[in-house]
Design a protein around this motif. Structure first.
Motif, PDB file in Angstrom:
ATOM      1  N   GLU A  52      30.359  35.629  53.135  1.00 49.12           N
ATOM      2  CA  GLU A  52      30.172  35.167  54.510  1.00 49.12           C
ATOM      3  C   GLU A  52      31.461  34.551  55.041  1.00 49.12           C
ATOM      4  N   GLY A  53      31.787  34.890  56.274  1.00 50.73           N
ATOM      5  CA  GLY A  53      32.983  34.367  56.905  1.00 50.73           C
ATOM      6  C   GLY A  53      34.215  35.229  56.686  1.00 50.73           C
ATOM      7  N   HIS A  54      34.099  36.255  55.869  1.00 52.19           N
ATOM      8  CA  HIS A  54      35.218  37.172  55.622  1.00 52.19           C
ATOM      9  C   HIS A  54      34.865  38.511  56.257  1.00 52.19           C
ATOM     10  N   ARG A  55      35.221  38.640  57.510  1.00 48.56           N
ATOM     11  CA  ARG A  55      34.808  39.788  58.314  1.00 48.56           C
ATOM     12  C   ARG A  55      35.163  41.126  57.678  1.00 48.56           C
ATOM     13  N   SER A  56      36.377  41.259  57.182  1.00 48.85           N
ATOM     14  CA  SER A  56      36.792  42.527  56.565  1.00 48.85           C
ATOM     15  C   SER A  56      35.852  42.915  55.434  1.00 48.85           C
ATOM     16  N   TRP A 112      31.077  46.112  53.300  1.00 42.99           N
ATOM     17  CA  TRP A 112      30.145  45.846  52.199  1.00 42.99           C
ATOM     18  C   TRP A 112      29.451  47.110  51.695  1.00 42.99           C
ATOM     19  N   GLN A 113      28.853  47.891  52.602  1.00 41.47           N
ATOM     20  CA  GLN A 113      28.110  49.095  52.202  1.00 41.47           C
ATOM     21  C   GLN A 113      28.995  50.083  51.447  1.00 41.47           C
ATOM     22  N   LYS A 114      30.235  50.246  51.903  1.00 33.74           N
ATOM     23  CA  LYS A 114      31.171  51.165  51.253  1.00 33.74           C
ATOM     24  C   LYS A 114      31.584  50.644  49.876  1.00 33.74           C
ATOM     25  N   GLU A 147      39.909  47.093  51.538  1.00 29.69           N
ATOM     26  CA  GLU A 147      41.072  47.223  52.419  1.00 29.69           C
ATOM     27  C   GLU A 147      40.983  46.170  53.510  1.00 29.69           C
ATOM     28  N   PRO A 148      41.741  45.073  53.370  1.00 28.55           N
ATOM     29  CA  PRO A 148      41.688  44.026  54.396  1.00 28.55           C
ATOM     30  C   PRO A 148      42.153  44.545  55.745  1.00 28.55           C
ATOM     31  N   MET A 149      41.488  44.091  56.797  1.00 30.21           N
ATOM     32  CA  MET A 149      41.873  44.471  58.155  1.00 30.21           C
ATOM     33  C   MET A 149      42.884  43.464  58.670  1.00 30.21           C
ATOM     34  N   PRO A 150      43.918  43.917  59.362  1.00 35.22           N
ATOM     35  CA  PRO A 150      44.840  42.957  59.970  1.00 35.22           C
ATOM     36  C   PRO A 150      44.131  42.205  61.087  1.00 35.22           C
ATOM     37  N   MET A 151      44.429  40.930  61.200  1.00 40.45           N
ATOM     38  CA  MET A 151      43.859  40.121  62.279  1.00 40.45           C
ATOM     39  C   MET A 151      44.839  40.070  63.434  1.00 40.45           C
ATOM     40  N   HIS A 152      44.371  39.567  64.543  1.00 44.49           N
ATOM     41  CA  HIS A 152      45.229  39.430  65.713  1.00 44.49           C
ATOM     42  C   HIS A 152      46.429  38.534  65.425  1.00 44.49           C
ATOM     43  N   ASP A 153      46.327  37.655  64.419  1.00 41.21           N
ATOM     44  CA  ASP A 153      47.458  36.794  64.084  1.00 41.21           C
ATOM     45  C   ASP A 153      48.346  37.400  63.007  1.00 41.21           C
ATOM     46  N   GLY A 154      48.006  38.625  62.549  1.00 41.17           N
ATOM     47  CA  GLY A 154      48.818  39.307  61.570  1.00 41.17           C
ATOM     48  C   GLY A 154      48.606  38.865  60.138  1.00 41.17           C
ATOM     49  N   SER A 155      47.602  38.011  59.877  1.00 40.36           N
ATOM     50  CA  SER A 155      47.430  37.479  58.535  1.00 40.36           C
ATOM     51  C   SER A 155      46.815  38.476  57.568  1.00 40.36           C
ATOM     52  N   GLY A 156      46.070  39.467  58.054  1.00 46.68           N
ATOM     53  CA  GLY A 156      45.440  40.439  57.175  1.00 46.68           C
ATOM     54  C   GLY A 156      44.185  39.933  56.501  1.00 46.68           C
ATOM     55  N   MET A 157      43.794  38.690  56.754  1.00 49.27           N
ATOM     56  CA  MET A 157      42.657  38.105  56.046  1.00 49.27           C
ATOM     57  C   MET A 157      41.316  38.591  56.597  1.00 49.27           C
TER      58      MET A 157
END
Length: 95
Positions: free
Chosen positions: A47-51, A56-58, A76-86
């Motif tokens: 929870e709280g980790h959008r990527s 999850w299903q995959k 595969e982490p998604m890049p965030m708007h701030d570029g953190s990748g978290m």
């Protein structure tokens, strides 16, 4: 000399933190996400980790509703708007 040792010790501790740099910035670490250290990541821990929740299903190949280390290796982490990748949920949604 003692100051230099303290500086290097501090640097070593900082580098041993919970995230490591990847091509798109810091990435989530399995052991950090597995908060209770039971060998898998539960939905509660994710929870709280959008990527992670969006993939999850995959990732949950065996369908047991938890992510084991081998399954997490495909994450595969998604890049965030701030570029953190978290890919973590915060006050401002990702675009």
């Amino acid at each position: 000399m003692a100051t230099l040792r303290i500086l290097f010790a501090s640097l070593a501790l900082a580098l041993a933190g919970t995230a490591h740099a990847g091509p798109q910035g810091p990435m989530m670490d399995f052991n950090t996400l597995d908060a209770d250290q039971d060998g898998h990541i539960s939905r509660t821990e994710a929870e709280g980790h959008r990527s992670l929740t969006e993939q999850w299903q995959k990732l949950d190949v065996d369908g047991n509703d938890r992510i084991e280390p081998a399954e997490f290796s495909a994450f595969e982490p998604m890049p965030m708007h701030d570029g953190s990748g978290m890919g973590m949920k915060q006050g401002t949604p990702e675009k």
